[in-house]
Design an enzyme around this catalytic site. Sequence first.
Site, PDB file in Angstrom:
ATOM      1  CG  ASP A  22      -8.454   1.475  -7.268  1.00  0.00           C
ATOM      2  OD1 ASP A  22      -8.828   0.421  -6.730  1.00  0.00           O
ATOM      3  OD2 ASP A  22      -7.661   2.272  -6.742  1.00  0.00           O
ATOM      4  CE  LYS A  25      -7.627  -4.925 -10.779  1.00  0.00           C
ATOM      5  NZ  LYS A  25      -7.429  -3.472 -10.632  1.00  0.00           N
ATOM      6  N   GLY A  49      -9.085  -4.027  -3.751  1.00  0.00           N
ATOM      7  CA  GLY A  49     -10.462  -3.724  -3.357  1.00  0.00           C
ATOM      8  C   GLY A  49     -11.314  -3.796  -4.592  1.00  0.00           C
ATOM      9  CG  HIS A  50     -11.009  -6.578  -7.036  1.00  0.00           C
ATOM     10  ND1 HIS A  50     -10.442  -7.725  -7.489  1.00  0.00           N
ATOM     11  CD2 HIS A  50     -10.023  -5.639  -7.066  1.00  0.00           C
ATOM     12  CE1 HIS A  50      -9.155  -7.501  -7.781  1.00  0.00           C
ATOM     13  NE2 HIS A  50      -8.882  -6.239  -7.516  1.00  0.00           N
ATOM     14  CD  GLN A 219      -2.491  -5.400  -6.083  1.00  0.00           C
ATOM     15  OE1 GLN A 219      -1.983  -6.445  -6.430  1.00  0.00           O
ATOM     16  NE2 GLN A 219      -3.383  -5.359  -5.120  1.00  0.00           N
TER      17      GLN A 219
HETATM   18  P1  IMO Z   1      -6.986  -3.103  -6.908  1.00  0.00           P
HETATM   19  O1  IMO Z   1      -6.871  -4.595  -7.115  1.00  0.00           O
HETATM   20  C1  IMO Z   1      -5.044   0.716  -6.299  1.00  0.00           C
HETATM   21  C2  IMO Z   1      -1.197   0.745  -4.176  1.00  0.00           C
HETATM   22  C3  IMO Z   1      -1.181   1.421  -2.831  1.00  0.00           C
HETATM   23  C4  IMO Z   1       0.226   1.988  -2.820  1.00  0.00           C
HETATM   24  C5  IMO Z   1       1.039   0.893  -3.518  1.00  0.00           C
HETATM   25  C6  IMO Z   1       1.745  -0.048  -2.567  1.00  0.00           C
HETATM   26  O2  IMO Z   1      -8.183  -2.683  -6.133  1.00  0.00           O
HETATM   27  O3  IMO Z   1      -6.842  -2.380  -8.207  1.00  0.00           O
HETATM   28  P2  IMO Z   1       0.822  -2.054  -1.089  1.00  0.00           P
HETATM   29  O4  IMO Z   1      -0.152  -2.054   0.061  1.00  0.00           O
HETATM   30  O5  IMO Z   1       0.382  -2.893  -2.250  1.00  0.00           O
HETATM   31  O6  IMO Z   1       2.232  -2.337  -0.670  1.00  0.00           O
HETATM   32  O7  IMO Z   1       0.851  -0.514  -1.583  1.00  0.00           O
HETATM   33  O8  IMO Z   1       0.099   0.153  -4.293  1.00  0.00           O
HETATM   34  N1  IMO Z   1      -2.201  -0.327  -4.351  1.00  0.00           N
HETATM   35  C7  IMO Z   1      -3.350  -0.183  -5.050  1.00  0.00           C
HETATM   36  N2  IMO Z   1      -3.874   0.912  -5.660  1.00  0.00           N
HETATM   37  N3  IMO Z   1      -5.693  -0.458  -6.365  1.00  0.00           N
HETATM   38  C8  IMO Z   1      -5.182  -1.567  -5.789  1.00  0.00           C
HETATM   39  O9  IMO Z   1      -5.734  -2.779  -5.946  1.00  0.00           O
HETATM   40  C9  IMO Z   1      -3.967  -1.458  -5.060  1.00  0.00           C
HETATM   41  N4  IMO Z   1      -3.194  -2.305  -4.353  1.00  0.00           N
HETATM   42  C10 IMO Z   1      -2.118  -1.612  -3.942  1.00  0.00           C
HETATM   43  O10 IMO Z   1      -2.157   2.438  -2.743  1.00  0.00           O
HETATM   44  O11 IMO Z   1       0.300   3.144  -3.613  1.00  0.00           O
HETATM   45 MG    MG Z   2      -9.725  -1.334  -6.242  1.00  0.00          MG
END
Ligand code: IMO
Ligand code: MG
Length: 414
Positions: A22, A25, A49-50, A219
């Site tokens: 988050d 990106k 979530g972009h 992520q």
């Molecule tokens: P973007 O691309 C923020 C976090 C989840 C959890 C951990 C494991 O939008 O930056 P998972 O479902 O991947 O097995 O969960 O990773 N997590 C994210 N946190 N932004 C994301 O994606 C995330 N994708 C997974 O909240 O703590």
């Molecule tokens: Mg996000």
Amino acid sequence: MSKAKKKKKKENATIVGLQWGDEGKGKIVDYLADDFEAVARFNGGSNAGHTIVIGRERHVFHLLPSGAPKGKELLIGPGVAVDPVVLSEEVALLAGRVTQLDLRVDGRCTLVTPLEKVMDVAIEEMRGARPLGTTRRGVGPAYAMRALRLAPRAIDIFSDNFDFNSARTFHRFLSEPPPSISEWLSLSRKVLKGKLGDVASRVAELNEEGKAVIFEGSQGTLLDVFFGTYPYVTGAPTIANYAAAGLGISTNTDVLGVLKCYTTRVGAGPFPTEIRGRVGEKIREVGKEYGATTGRPRRVGWLDLVALRYAVRLNGVKELALSKVDVLEHVKELKVCAAYRLDGREIEDFYEALSRIEDVKPVYRELKPLLHAEMTDGRFPRTVESFIELLEEELKARISLVSYGEERSRTIER
Ligand code: IMO
Ligand code: MG
């Protein structure tokens, strides 16, 4: 990348998050997409979530690359765990907005089936009092099933011998009966039909034609399955070098690291600079820090230079994009964590702290707040400039893009 943007047109670029996700990106990828032919996702799945805000329109993509609003060619590489249900929702959403969807999904992508979603929930429950707080999108289990060689690839569901029995048998180890997949299978075939291809060779082909591709990471570095705060991480690698592996190409590129001027984290896990109380709530409200995938309130903290130096090194970052500067305008104090204290010692190396990250205490440096950070004549006030310069010096990388509001136009090049 701003410099690359002006002088040369045909080099690929990798964009990754340097914190726990988050970082902004999606907005940065959308901003830079003009000079690229295609945008390729290389890791993660619909746990991402972009968000891209264009006027009053707000796009949130979980699976589609963030080049979608600009009508770019969209590629999903073999390193991505694809949930066809989410894909078909996003494709349907876009149908009304972009003229033509140019999407190719690599046939070697791992598919997320209903089994993995049930597994994600069951495994979280199995952890009892210490769940990870996953997004429950089945992404971790899909990578696990791939490692067990029980997951279907996208091409497999079109084969006459498609066999789902082994995966279902495995699933019986969990207490619940396996969910049915027949509906899933017909939907998946429908959404993927005609879209499968060899993304690796498509990237090479575009490059040969002199066209560049953005490799969009999801992520963040601290959620990397090998380098992050394990076990509180996601199921896949997130660092920039994985772009090559996750897309099946041999070279790496310039890397633009995206960081937010404070830190957030969704889900459980250590977070040394977490702010408890009113300041944190204020930042959460002003910065709209609620998960774009799950709607959960994000945990908020100060910038952590120890973790960021580690992330910059792991990704080979020389150029940075700093996001959400406008949010700190509303906060009367400003701190950055310069080191950790552990057992009376000061630590500046994240690796050294990693095995005991829950016990470290941040050593803060107080900075002048960024109050009234509005720009005049395209320039930030002195407080903002000094903050940016301090980060550049600490992280040994140039901040070439600054985002100061969620709307697409609120990005400046430095
Ligand atoms: P973007 O691309 C923020 C976090 C989840 C959890 C951990 C494991 O939008 O930056 P998972 O479902 O991947 O097995 O969960 O990773 N997590 C994210 N946190 N932004 C994301 O994606 C995330 N994708 C997974 O909240 O703590
Ligand atoms: Mg996000």
